[in-house]
Design a protein around this motif. Sequence first.
Motif, PDB file in Angstrom:
ATOM      1  N   THR A   9      30.418   6.051  42.181  1.00 16.57           N
ATOM      2  CA  THR A   9      29.198   5.316  41.836  1.00 16.57           C
ATOM      3  C   THR A   9      29.370   3.806  41.936  1.00 16.57           C
ATOM      4  N   GLY A  28      33.859   6.083  39.254  1.00 14.36           N
ATOM      5  CA  GLY A  28      32.906   7.171  39.387  1.00 14.36           C
ATOM      6  C   GLY A  28      32.856   8.014  38.132  1.00 14.36           C
ATOM      7  N   LYS A  59      29.043   5.792  48.243  1.00 17.72           N
ATOM      8  CA  LYS A  59      28.457   5.884  46.907  1.00 17.72           C
ATOM      9  C   LYS A  59      27.666   7.175  46.757  1.00 17.72           C
ATOM     10  N   TYR A  60      27.805   7.767  45.586  1.00 15.05           N
ATOM     11  CA  TYR A  60      27.125   9.011  45.223  1.00 15.05           C
ATOM     12  C   TYR A  60      27.588  10.182  46.096  1.00 15.05           C
ATOM     13  N   ARG A 104      21.339  12.442  40.963  1.00 17.22           N
ATOM     14  CA  ARG A 104      22.216  11.366  40.506  1.00 17.22           C
ATOM     15  C   ARG A 104      22.052  11.136  39.003  1.00 17.22           C
ATOM     16  N   VAL A 108      24.971  10.403  35.983  1.00 17.23           N
ATOM     17  CA  VAL A 108      25.214   9.029  35.536  1.00 17.23           C
ATOM     18  C   VAL A 108      24.505   8.694  34.237  1.00 17.23           C
ATOM     19  N   PHE A 264      21.976   0.712  38.911  1.00 17.23           N
ATOM     20  CA  PHE A 264      21.351   2.005  39.199  1.00 17.23           C
ATOM     21  C   PHE A 264      19.846   1.795  39.099  1.00 17.23           C
TER      22      PHE A 264
END
Length: 275
Positions: A9, A28, A59-60, A104, A108, A264
Amino acid sequence: MPRHKVLITVTTYPQPSRSHDELVCTAGILENGDWIRIYPVPLSFLIDLKGTGQVNNVKYTWMELELRRRTDDFRPESHSPINYDFRDLVLAERLDTKSNWLKRKEYVLKNVYTNIPALIEKSKAPTNVSLATFKPQSIIRLEWEADSREWKDEWKDLRRQGDLFAGGKDPEILIPKLPHKFFYVFTDDTGKERRLMIEDWEIGALYWNCVREAEGNEAVALQKVKDQYEHNFKNNKDIYFFLGTTRQWHMRRAKNPFVIIGVFYPKKELQGSLF
């Protein structure tokens, strides 16, 4: 050695004041929602060395590899790869942005702080929390300060990491020095105004893209960054911060050892909508 499955992340823009192998923070979330920091990370994993030098789209993305807890770092989230060349790395599914980042969010947003003093208290011994998802009450503005335009002597540390993993590429060319430091001014749930530096790689990449679009006009480029991170994000996005500490300032028990290492930004959702 157990394998870990990590949803990447965070990748930060290099900060050469850090210890030599933590210059780019890569972090992450595990499947249970716990944060994990991984360093050192090969430059080739972060940057497209065969192409334009842009950040790889990691990312992700779920990745699996063998990690060990770092014994030289008191922060519980800190780990290092068993194989520094990442030869055992397996990249799996990349979580998409469908349904307003639903997949996501599942990971998160499992544990979200809203109070800076409470998070700082958690950063103290014995817990020593050094990574967290944080929800600001409001975004006030984006600020920036002029910074040195050339890498200083500390760059030798990053060069050492780059020489080890970049296959002969010059890291000073691949990663130009940002001539500005960016900051978010915001409030937490106490209503108090806070100010934290943003070290996310995305804001650095955005700045350089805007400089190119503005044909080198930095004033125009900075306004474009402001338009994105302040106006667009404030008006259209549901903003969360990924916060992290540097080992140096955390060890010194700074008043607030955290910086913003990622943003985010799913879209705002209308409450009570019938449609």
